[in-house]
Scaffold this motif. Structure first.
Motif, PDB file in Angstrom:
ATOM      1  N   ILE A  71       0.834  -1.200   0.000  1.00  0.00           N
ATOM      2  CA  ILE A  71       0.000   0.000   0.000  1.00  0.00           C
ATOM      3  C   ILE A  71       0.872   1.254   0.000  1.00  0.00           C
ATOM      4  CG2 ILE A  71      -1.678   1.337   1.339  1.00  0.00           C
ATOM      5  CD1 ILE A  71      -2.716  -1.446   2.384  1.00  0.00           C
ATOM      6  N   LEU A  72       1.902   1.264   0.845  1.00  0.00           N
ATOM      7  CA  LEU A  72       2.791   2.428   0.911  1.00  0.00           C
ATOM      8  C   LEU A  72       3.564   2.616  -0.380  1.00  0.00           C
ATOM      9  CD1 LEU A  72       4.099   2.180   4.566  1.00  0.00           C
ATOM     10  CD2 LEU A  72       2.453   3.811   3.620  1.00  0.00           C
ATOM     11  N   PHE A  73       3.951   1.528  -1.024  1.00  0.00           N
ATOM     12  CA  PHE A  73       4.639   1.643  -2.304  1.00  0.00           C
ATOM     13  C   PHE A  73       3.744   2.352  -3.315  1.00  0.00           C
ATOM     14  CE2 PHE A  73       5.442   0.117  -6.604  1.00  0.00           C
ATOM     15  CZ  PHE A  73       6.763   0.536  -6.772  1.00  0.00           C
ATOM     16  N   VAL A  74       2.492   1.921  -3.372  1.00  0.00           N
ATOM     17  CA  VAL A  74       1.550   2.537  -4.322  1.00  0.00           C
ATOM     18  C   VAL A  74       1.342   4.015  -3.988  1.00  0.00           C
ATOM     19  CG1 VAL A  74      -0.850   2.537  -5.117  1.00  0.00           C
ATOM     20  CG2 VAL A  74       0.391   0.376  -4.898  1.00  0.00           C
ATOM     21  N   LEU A  75       1.080   4.308  -2.710  1.00  0.00           N
ATOM     22  CA  LEU A  75       0.807   5.695  -2.326  1.00  0.00           C
ATOM     23  C   LEU A  75       2.024   6.603  -2.503  1.00  0.00           C
ATOM     24  CD1 LEU A  75      -1.341   5.273   0.907  1.00  0.00           C
ATOM     25  CD2 LEU A  75      -2.112   5.988  -1.353  1.00  0.00           C
ATOM     26  N   ASN A  76       3.197   6.090  -2.141  1.00  0.00           N
ATOM     27  CA  ASN A  76       4.389   6.936  -2.149  1.00  0.00           C
ATOM     28  C   ASN A  76       5.095   6.974  -3.496  1.00  0.00           C
ATOM     29  OD1 ASN A  76       4.007   7.654   0.537  1.00  0.00           O
ATOM     30  ND2 ASN A  76       5.160   5.910   1.280  1.00  0.00           N
ATOM     31  N   ALA A  77       5.247   5.847  -4.133  1.00  0.00           N
ATOM     32  CA  ALA A  77       6.003   5.805  -5.387  1.00  0.00           C
ATOM     33  C   ALA A  77       5.148   6.197  -6.594  1.00  0.00           C
ATOM     34  CB  ALA A  77       6.588   4.413  -5.603  1.00  0.00           C
ATOM     35  N   ILE A  78       3.980   5.659  -6.667  1.00  0.00           N
ATOM     36  CA  ILE A  78       3.156   5.887  -7.847  1.00  0.00           C
ATOM     37  C   ILE A  78       2.373   7.196  -7.737  1.00  0.00           C
ATOM     38  CG2 ILE A  78       1.240   4.984  -9.211  1.00  0.00           C
ATOM     39  CD1 ILE A  78       2.287   2.171  -8.541  1.00  0.00           C
ATOM     40  N   LEU A  79       1.785   7.461  -6.574  1.00  0.00           N
ATOM     41  CA  LEU A  79       0.983   8.670  -6.411  1.00  0.00           C
ATOM     42  C   LEU A  79       1.784   9.848  -5.857  1.00  0.00           C
ATOM     43  CD1 LEU A  79      -2.324   7.127  -5.027  1.00  0.00           C
ATOM     44  CD2 LEU A  79      -1.779   7.761  -7.375  1.00  0.00           C
ATOM     45  N   GLY A  80       2.999   9.590  -5.403  1.00  0.00           N
ATOM     46  CA  GLY A  80       3.857  10.667  -4.924  1.00  0.00           C
ATOM     47  C   GLY A  80       3.520  11.183  -3.537  1.00  0.00           C
ATOM     48  N   LEU A  81       2.779  10.434  -2.756  1.00  0.00           N
ATOM     49  CA  LEU A  81       2.478  10.843  -1.383  1.00  0.00           C
ATOM     50  C   LEU A  81       3.613  10.377  -0.461  1.00  0.00           C
ATOM     51  CD1 LEU A  81      -1.290   9.881  -1.193  1.00  0.00           C
ATOM     52  CD2 LEU A  81      -0.311  12.103  -1.713  1.00  0.00           C
ATOM     53  N   GLY A  82       3.866  11.112   0.587  1.00  0.00           N
ATOM     54  CA  GLY A  82       4.912  10.752   1.532  1.00  0.00           C
ATOM     55  C   GLY A  82       4.331  10.351   2.868  1.00  0.00           C
ATOM     56  N   VAL A  83       3.608   9.248   2.892  1.00  0.00           N
ATOM     57  CA  VAL A  83       2.935   8.826   4.125  1.00  0.00           C
ATOM     58  C   VAL A  83       3.530   7.529   4.651  1.00  0.00           C
ATOM     59  CG1 VAL A  83       0.761   9.965   3.567  1.00  0.00           C
ATOM     60  CG2 VAL A  83       1.107   7.608   2.880  1.00  0.00           C
ATOM     61  N   GLY A  84       3.208   7.244   5.921  1.00  0.00           N
ATOM     62  CA  GLY A  84       3.611   6.000   6.562  1.00  0.00           C
ATOM     63  C   GLY A  84       2.374   5.195   6.903  1.00  0.00           C
ATOM     64  N   ALA A  85       2.577   4.192   7.743  1.00  0.00           N
ATOM     65  CA  ALA A  85       1.458   3.340   8.180  1.00  0.00           C
ATOM     66  C   ALA A  85       1.417   3.364   9.686  1.00  0.00           C
ATOM     67  CB  ALA A  85       1.620   1.917   7.664  1.00  0.00           C
ATOM     68  N   PHE A  86       0.411   3.976  10.264  1.00  0.00           N
ATOM     69  CA  PHE A  86       0.246   4.042  11.713  1.00  0.00           C
ATOM     70  C   PHE A  86      -0.408   2.746  12.177  1.00  0.00           C
ATOM     71  CE2 PHE A  86      -1.945   5.313  15.616  1.00  0.00           C
ATOM     72  CZ  PHE A  86      -0.926   5.975  16.272  1.00  0.00           C
ATOM     73  N   GLY A  87       0.203   2.084  13.143  1.00  0.00           N
ATOM     74  CA  GLY A  87      -0.370   0.863  13.685  1.00  0.00           C
ATOM     75  C   GLY A  87       0.220  -0.394  13.111  1.00  0.00           C
TER      76      GLY A  87
END
Length: 115
Positions: free
Chosen positions: A96-112
């Motif tokens: 999920i983080l790969f998709v959000l950060n690499a493809i969509l350019g978001l810089g988020v993490g995963a809380f929990g």
């Protein structure tokens, strides 16, 4: 005010990602289908991680055991089932983080979910 709003949005997105990873993993392992339950599990697991990971030397190991313990407490099955949910949640969060950060350019993490 804008930095506070940005931090709040980042926290919410990270919580939704962590909850989604746990939701997907629990659905695969124990056929659980409550996203709300997964969100609460992510919050409690993150609190458990935060309270124990700072301990010198053994902190990360204790934190991992606590995090799996939270999953064990929140979902049916035993420690092995909880560990399986944890591993699949971790892998799901990575994807999920790969998709959000690499493809969509978001810089988020995963809380929990410990990443």
């Amino acid at each position: 005010m804008a930095p506070l709003i940005g931090a709040l949005v980042a926290f919410i997105v990270a919580l939704l990602v962590g909850g989604l990873a746990i939701y997907l993993a629990a659905g695969v392992v124990v056929d659980a289908h409550s996203y709300e339950h997964a969100i609460v599990t992510a919050i409690v697991g993150a609190i458990g991680w935060a309270l124990t990971s700072w301990i010198p030397l053994l902190g990360p190991i204790i934190a991992l055991i606590v995090w799996i313990g939270v999953i064990n407490w929140r979902y049916p099955g035993g420690w092995v089932t909880a560990a399986a949910i944890g591993v699949i949640a971790w892998l799901s969060a990575l994807v999920i983080l790969f998709v959000l950060n690499a493809i969509l350019g978001l810089g988020v993490g995963a809380f929990g979910v410990p990443i």
